[in-house]
Design an enzyme around this catalytic site. Structure first.
Site, short mmCIF file in Angstrom:
data_model
loop_
_atom_site.label_atom_id
_atom_site.label_comp_id
_atom_site.label_asym_id
_atom_site.label_seq_id
_atom_site.Cartn_x
_atom_site.Cartn_y
_atom_site.Cartn_z
N ARG A 67 35.07 54.11 34.87
CA ARG A 67 35.05 52.66 34.90
C ARG A 67 33.60 52.18 35.05
NH1 ARG A 67 35.82 48.79 39.77
NH2 ARG A 67 35.61 46.80 38.67
N HIS A 97 30.92 42.19 36.39
CA HIS A 97 30.73 42.74 37.73
C HIS A 97 29.51 42.06 38.35
CE1 HIS A 97 31.66 46.45 40.37
NE2 HIS A 97 30.90 45.63 41.08
N GLU A 123 36.43 41.95 41.57
CA GLU A 123 36.41 41.32 42.89
C GLU A 123 35.97 39.86 42.87
OE1 GLU A 123 35.69 45.32 45.59
OE2 GLU A 123 34.11 43.82 45.50
N ASN A 167 40.81 47.43 44.51
CA ASN A 167 39.66 47.98 45.22
C ASN A 167 39.96 47.92 46.72
OD1 ASN A 167 38.49 48.10 42.72
ND2 ASN A 167 36.80 46.70 43.19
N TYR A 197 38.80 49.33 50.66
CA TYR A 197 37.83 50.02 51.52
C TYR A 197 38.26 50.09 52.98
CZ TYR A 197 34.61 50.04 47.60
OH TYR A 197 34.03 50.28 46.37
N GLU A 246 38.52 51.12 42.84
CA GLU A 246 37.40 51.49 43.71
C GLU A 246 37.97 51.93 45.05
OE1 GLU A 246 34.20 48.72 44.41
OE2 GLU A 246 34.15 48.10 42.31
#
Length: 438
Positions: free
Chosen positions: A75, A119, A164, A286, A288, A344
Site C-alpha cells: 500500500r 495521504h 485517515e 488503521n 494503533y 495500517e
C-alpha cells in the site's frame, strides 16, 4: 499454529511524503507538507521530507526488499503535487511515469499494488484557495482521480481514496500540529469535503467493473475510563468524534448527532449524503491504540482522554491488541459486514543502532505478533478480513516528529540510506511465508 485464510494479503504501507524525497525534481509541485516542515518550530529539529528515504530514486531496490520479505501486497500513496503540480491544470508526465514504473516493478515482483490517492500532501496551490475547507476541491479531487485511473487503471485494481480523514481534519485544522497548521473549530467542513471527495472519486473509479475501491479510516477502540454514567457518556462522545463522524456517513447513516453539539454545522447540500454513502468494496482500518475516555462537560469535546495502564510505544500510545479485534468485530457487525483490510498497524520504539549488521527490536516484534493474533481472533469470530498491512515498510519521516520516531520493520540509516531488515521484519517475513502465526 494459527493459520490465516487462503489468499490472505500480507503487505506493508507507506506514504509518499514520508519516503519519496525528490521534492523539487522532475516537475513536482509544492505540497502543504513542504511548506509546513520548512516553517521553523513545526517539526522536530526542523526535519523535512526533502530527501526522506530517497525512495524516488531507490524504489526498485525497495521493491526487491519487499520481495525478500515475501510480501504479496504493498500500500503506497501518490503525491498529488507530483502528478498535478498546481492541483488542477496541466499533468506532470514525469510524475506519472514514476508511479507507472513503480507499479510495473511491483507487478513484476508479484506484489499487488494498493494505491492511496490522498495521504495528506495536498498541493500548496490548492491550499491557497482554501484547501479542503473550500468545496471546490471536490471537483479537483475527482479530476485527479480520473488522471490516475487513466494512467494506472489497466494495472492497478485496488484503490483507497483517502487516508485517515479524521487525522487530516483535526490534527491539521483544529489542533494545527499537522499541515496545513490551522487552528479553527470549523474542521467539520473539512471533514465533509473530504468525504464528498471520497464519494465522487469512488464513483468514478468504480466505472471500471474490475476495480476494488475503498477508503481508510483511523479507528480507535474507545472505552470509558470507569463504568460511571459520566465516563460512559464521555466515551460516547469520544467514539462519535473519533470514529462515527466518518463511519456513519460512509455507511449511509448521516452524521452522528454528537458532532453538531461540538462543532459548527456541517455545510450539507442536497445529495451530499448519498454521494458520500456510495457503495464501497472494502474498508481499510488503521489501528494503533485505544482511547480511555473520561466524561467532562467542561471540555469542548465533552471528554478528556485518560492514559491507559498498559505498556507504551515511543509515541506514548498504549499497547492494546485486544482493541484491534474489538474494532474489527464491531465494524463488521454494525456496518453491514463489509470486507475489511487492516491497512495500517505498527509501533514506534527507540531502536538501537545496528550491531554486527543486525537490529534487534523485540518490543515491535511482540507488538506485531499480538496484533496479528487479534486479527486471527476476529477472523475466527466470522469477520471478513482480507489482509494486513504493517506500518511501516521502513523508518521514515514521521510528520511533525521528523526522523525521531521509527516505525519501520526495516531500519534506515538516513546518512547513507542503507536499509537493514530488523528482527521484527524477519519475523513478519516468516509469518507471511507460512500464512500462519506460530
Amino acid at each position: 499454529m494459527t493459520q490465516f485464510p487462503p489468499g490472505f494479503l500480507w503487505g506493508t504501507a507507506t506514504a509518499a511524503y514520508q519516503i519519496e524525497g525528490a521534492v523539487k525534481e522532475d516537475g513536482r509541485g509544492e505540497s502543504i507538507w513542504d511548506v509546513f516542515s520548512h516553517t521553523p518550530g513545526k517539526t522536530y529539529r526542523g526535519d523535512t521530507g526533502d530527501v526522506a528515504c530517497d525512495h524516488y530514486h531507490r524504489f526498485r531496490d525497495d521493491v526487491a526488499l519487499m520481495k525478500s520479505l515475501n510480501l504479496n501486497a504493498y500500500r503506497f500513496s501518490v503525491s498529488w503535487p507530483r502528478v498535478i503540480p498546481e492541483g488542477t491544470g496541466p499533468v506532470n508526465q514525469k510524475g506519472l511515469d514514476f508511479y507507472k514504473a513503480l507499479v510495473d516493478e511491483l507487478i513484476e515482483a508479484e506484489i499487488r499494488p494498493f494505491v492511496t490517492l490522498f495521504h495528506w500532501d495536498l498541493p500548496q496551490a490548492l491550499q491557497e484557495k482554501g484547501g479542503f475547507a473550500n468545496r471546490d476541491i471536490v471537483g479537483a479531487f475527482e479530476n485527479y482521480a480520473a488522471v490516475l485511473k487513466d494512467a494506472l487503471g489497466d494495472r492497478v485494481k485496488d484503490w483507497i481514496t483517502l487516508n485517515e480523514p479524521s487525522v487530516y481534519s483535526f490534527m491539521g485544522h483544529v489542533l494545527g500540529v499537522h499541515a496545513p497548521g490551522i487552528n479553527d473549530p470549523k474542521a467539520a467542513a473539512v471533514a465533509h469535503h473530504l468525504l464528498l471527495a471520497h464519494g465522487v472519486a469512488a464513483r468514478l473509479l468504480k466505472e471500471d467493473p474490475s476495480a476494488s475501491v475503498g477508503t481508510t479510516l483511523a479507528i480507535t477502540a474507545v472505552e470509558p475510563a470507569t463504568q460511571s454514567e459520566q465516563d460512559i457518556k464521555g466515551a460516547k462522545y469520544a467514539d462519535a468524534l473519533q470514529n462515527r463522524v466518518f463511519l456513519d456517513p460512509l455507511f449511509g447513516r448521516g452524521y452522528p448527532t454528537e458532532m453538531s453539539e461540538v462543532f459548527p454545522p456541517v455545510p450539507i447540500e442536497e445529495g451530499d449524503l448519498e454521494t458520500i454513502a456510495a457503495p464501497i468494496d472494502f474498508l481499510g482500518v488503521n489501528y494503533y491504540t485505544r482511547l480511555l475516555a473520561s466524561g467532562n462537560d467542561s471540555s469542548p469535546l465533552k471528554f478528556f482522554p485518560i492514559e491507559g495502564p498498559g505498556p507504551k510505544t515511543a509515541m506514548g500510545w498504549e499497547v492494546y491488541p485486544k482493541g484491534l479485534k474489538d474494532v474489527l468485530v464491531r465494524i463488521y457487525r454494525e456496518y453491514g459486514e463489509p470486507l475489511l483490510y487492516v491497512t495500517e498497524n505498527g509501533a514506534a520504539f527507540d531502536d538501537k543502532p545496528p550491531k554486527d549488521g543486525k537490529v534487534e527490536d523485540p518490543e515491535r516484534l511482540e507488538y506485531i505478533r499480538t496484533h496479528l493474533q487479534a486479527v486471527a481472533e476476529a477472523i475466527a469470530d466470522g469477520v471478513r478480513v482480507g489482509g494486513y498491512f504493517c506500518w511501516s515498510l521502513m523508518d521514515n519521516f514521521e510528520w511533525s516528529f521528523g526522523f525521531s520516531k521509527r516505525f519501520g520493520i526495516v531500519y534506515v540509516d538516513y546518512s547513507t540510506q542503507q536499509r537493514i531488515v530488523k528482527a521484527s521484519g524477519k519475523f513478519y517475513a516468516r509469518v507471511v511465508s507460512e500464512n500462519a502465526l506460530g
